[in-house]
Design an enzyme around this catalytic site. Sequence first.
Site, PDB file in Angstrom:
ATOM      1  N   ARG A  76       0.606  -1.375   0.152  1.00  0.00           N
ATOM      2  CA  ARG A  76       0.057  -0.214  -0.038  1.00  0.00           C
ATOM      3  C   ARG A  76       0.913   1.200  -0.237  1.00  0.00           C
ATOM      4  NH1 ARG A  76      -3.508  -0.885   5.245  1.00  0.00           N
ATOM      5  NH2 ARG A  76      -4.375   1.259   4.787  1.00  0.00           N
ATOM      6  N   SER A 119       0.744   3.996   1.818  1.00  0.00           N
ATOM      7  CA  SER A 119       0.459   5.024   3.030  1.00  0.00           C
ATOM      8  C   SER A 119       2.049   4.772   3.699  1.00  0.00           C
ATOM      9  CB  SER A 119      -0.303   4.288   4.232  1.00  0.00           C
ATOM     10  OG  SER A 119       0.226   3.247   4.632  1.00  0.00           O
ATOM     11  N   LYS A 177      -2.780  -8.187  10.440  1.00  0.00           N
ATOM     12  CA  LYS A 177      -4.121  -8.092  10.697  1.00  0.00           C
ATOM     13  C   LYS A 177      -5.134  -7.799   9.799  1.00  0.00           C
ATOM     14  CE  LYS A 177      -3.844  -3.486  12.163  1.00  0.00           C
ATOM     15  NZ  LYS A 177      -4.611  -3.151  11.540  1.00  0.00           N
ATOM     16  N   ASP A 178      -4.780  -7.257   8.694  1.00  0.00           N
ATOM     17  CA  ASP A 178      -5.489  -7.174   7.398  1.00  0.00           C
ATOM     18  C   ASP A 178      -5.897  -8.017   6.522  1.00  0.00           C
ATOM     19  OD1 ASP A 178      -5.437  -4.340   8.264  1.00  0.00           O
ATOM     20  OD2 ASP A 178      -3.830  -3.688   7.116  1.00  0.00           O
ATOM     21  N   THR A 199     -11.839   5.864  16.409  1.00  0.00           N
ATOM     22  CA  THR A 199     -11.283   4.540  15.791  1.00  0.00           C
ATOM     23  C   THR A 199     -12.046   3.903  14.967  1.00  0.00           C
ATOM     24  OG1 THR A 199     -11.095   2.181  16.607  1.00  0.00           O
ATOM     25  CG2 THR A 199     -12.980   3.379  17.648  1.00  0.00           C
ATOM     26  N   SER A 209     -12.217   0.656  14.379  1.00  0.00           N
ATOM     27  CA  SER A 209     -12.307  -1.002  14.638  1.00  0.00           C
ATOM     28  C   SER A 209     -13.494  -0.971  15.387  1.00  0.00           C
ATOM     29  CB  SER A 209     -11.075  -1.311  15.447  1.00  0.00           C
ATOM     30  OG  SER A 209     -11.076  -2.435  16.112  1.00  0.00           O
ATOM     31  N   ARG A 239     -13.922  -3.953  16.899  1.00  0.00           N
ATOM     32  CA  ARG A 239     -13.445  -4.412  17.984  1.00  0.00           C
ATOM     33  C   ARG A 239     -13.081  -3.637  19.210  1.00  0.00           C
ATOM     34  NH1 ARG A 239      -8.158  -4.936  20.157  1.00  0.00           N
ATOM     35  NH2 ARG A 239      -7.457  -4.038  18.220  1.00  0.00           N
ATOM     36  N   ARG A 240     -12.397  -2.381  18.771  1.00  0.00           N
ATOM     37  CA  ARG A 240     -11.923  -1.493  19.778  1.00  0.00           C
ATOM     38  C   ARG A 240     -13.257  -0.763  20.381  1.00  0.00           C
ATOM     39  NH1 ARG A 240      -7.363  -0.032  15.826  1.00  0.00           N
ATOM     40  NH2 ARG A 240      -5.663  -1.269  16.749  1.00  0.00           N
ATOM     41  N   ARG A 278     -11.349   7.093  10.072  1.00  0.00           N
ATOM     42  CA  ARG A 278     -10.830   6.208   8.964  1.00  0.00           C
ATOM     43  C   ARG A 278      -9.763   7.187   8.539  1.00  0.00           C
ATOM     44  NH1 ARG A 278     -13.059   3.232   5.494  1.00  0.00           N
ATOM     45  NH2 ARG A 278     -10.843   2.740   4.856  1.00  0.00           N
ATOM     46  N   GLY A 279      -8.637   6.371   7.910  1.00  0.00           N
ATOM     47  CA  GLY A 279      -7.481   7.423   7.336  1.00  0.00           C
ATOM     48  C   GLY A 279      -6.239   6.629   7.737  1.00  0.00           C
ATOM     49  N   ASN A 280      -5.140   7.038   7.182  1.00  0.00           N
ATOM     50  CA  ASN A 280      -3.790   6.732   7.567  1.00  0.00           C
ATOM     51  C   ASN A 280      -3.423   7.332   9.078  1.00  0.00           C
ATOM     52  OD1 ASN A 280      -2.644   9.427   7.093  1.00  0.00           O
ATOM     53  ND2 ASN A 280      -2.365   8.550   4.786  1.00  0.00           N
ATOM     54  N   GLN A 290      -1.306   9.660   9.865  1.00  0.00           N
ATOM     55  CA  GLN A 290      -1.039  11.096   9.841  1.00  0.00           C
ATOM     56  C   GLN A 290      -2.400  11.763   9.633  1.00  0.00           C
ATOM     57  OE1 GLN A 290       0.707   8.777   8.162  1.00  0.00           O
ATOM     58  NE2 GLN A 290       2.697   8.946   8.796  1.00  0.00           N
ATOM     59  N   THR A 291      -3.378  11.124   8.809  1.00  0.00           N
ATOM     60  CA  THR A 291      -4.623  11.955   8.570  1.00  0.00           C
ATOM     61  C   THR A 291      -5.339  11.705   9.914  1.00  0.00           C
ATOM     62  OG1 THR A 291      -4.796  11.048   6.231  1.00  0.00           O
ATOM     63  CG2 THR A 291      -7.086  11.560   7.279  1.00  0.00           C
ATOM     64  N   ARG A 292      -5.254  10.821  10.672  1.00  0.00           N
ATOM     65  CA  ARG A 292      -6.064  10.619  11.884  1.00  0.00           C
ATOM     66  C   ARG A 292      -5.371  11.485  12.876  1.00  0.00           C
ATOM     67  NH1 ARG A 292      -7.678   4.406  12.982  1.00  0.00           N
ATOM     68  NH2 ARG A 292      -7.505   3.658  10.777  1.00  0.00           N
ATOM     69  N   CYS A 331     -11.832  -8.654   9.508  1.00  0.00           N
ATOM     70  CA  CYS A 331     -11.348  -7.525   9.940  1.00  0.00           C
ATOM     71  C   CYS A 331     -12.691  -6.575  10.501  1.00  0.00           C
ATOM     72  CB  CYS A 331     -10.443  -6.913   9.357  1.00  0.00           C
ATOM     73  SG  CYS A 331     -10.955  -6.392   7.848  1.00  0.00           S
TER      74      CYS A 331
END
Length: 308
Positions: free
Chosen positions: A9, A11, A79-80, A123, A125, A127-128, A145-147, A149-151, A240
């Site tokens: 990817r 990112s 995990k992906d 988040t 997720s 799960r979280r 959502r997002g990478n 740096q975006t978050r 996931c």
Amino acid sequence: MKTIRIGTRNSALALWQAHHVGALLATQGLGYEIVAITTKGDQILDRSLSKIGSKGVFTEELEAMLCAGEIDIAQHSAKDLPSHLPAELELIAFTEREAAQDVVLSLDPAKTLASSEPLRIGTSSTRRRAFLSHFYPQHTAVEMRGNLQTRLEKLKNGDCDAMLLAYAGVHRMEMESYITQHLSLDQFVPAVGQGSVAIQCAVSLDASIKALVRKACNHPATEAALLAERHLLAHLEGGCSVPVYGHAQLVGDKLSLHAGVLSLDGIENIFHSAAGIDPTLLGKEVAMELIHLGAHQLLRKIRQQLGS
């Protein structure tokens, strides 16, 4: 020098991982070339993962490139990866696992999940979110959502008060100064595969190249743990986008595996732990016990709620 084309990817974190894999390949006299792409999961950021499809949203384009011979290997955050892979592809290595726990990030060092003040926790997720509802119902989960740096920019812009993320990515992106809390592995049990990089290739890749890549990249203790976790996930038919958790650790010559399924509201928690020597059998054993305890019924209910 043989040059290995590494698919990844695009990112910052994925590129860090790809170059890390490249550095490992160099120990066996292999060169590398990065082939970076943007996956469906990277392109669609206005919907949760459960709404855009749970299988392969970060991996299927790279898998197609492997099948077409456009790259030699693909690196993925373990995990992906879906629990079931195409027959023409295989996993040949798992890099040494980073610390696998989740962490809380905030601009305010006082903001942790222990805070009695209601916080907006970012988040992506399920799960979280479920663990948050289970252990800290005073807080509200905000879709994020997002990478990384975006978050972080979203956090700085006030979209949330704090974020829940995997320590591995935060550490690799040198964002540890924002960590306000390390969450216990026994409480916020990680997602299957969290903290390791998986190396995937076509079954048809030259056997000598496979052997060199595996020798360079594979960490046996991590591989044993992840095989147990992935067999658990496969037997549960999880993914996931559902709150399945599972974490295995090698203790002496035995693997211990703690795993379970949480309802979206965090109220119902089906869990089981066991230990064993064979990762495949251990993963299946824990999955079968969870199924006996009602995991399949709970997962069916969760998928209906998510509309996936």
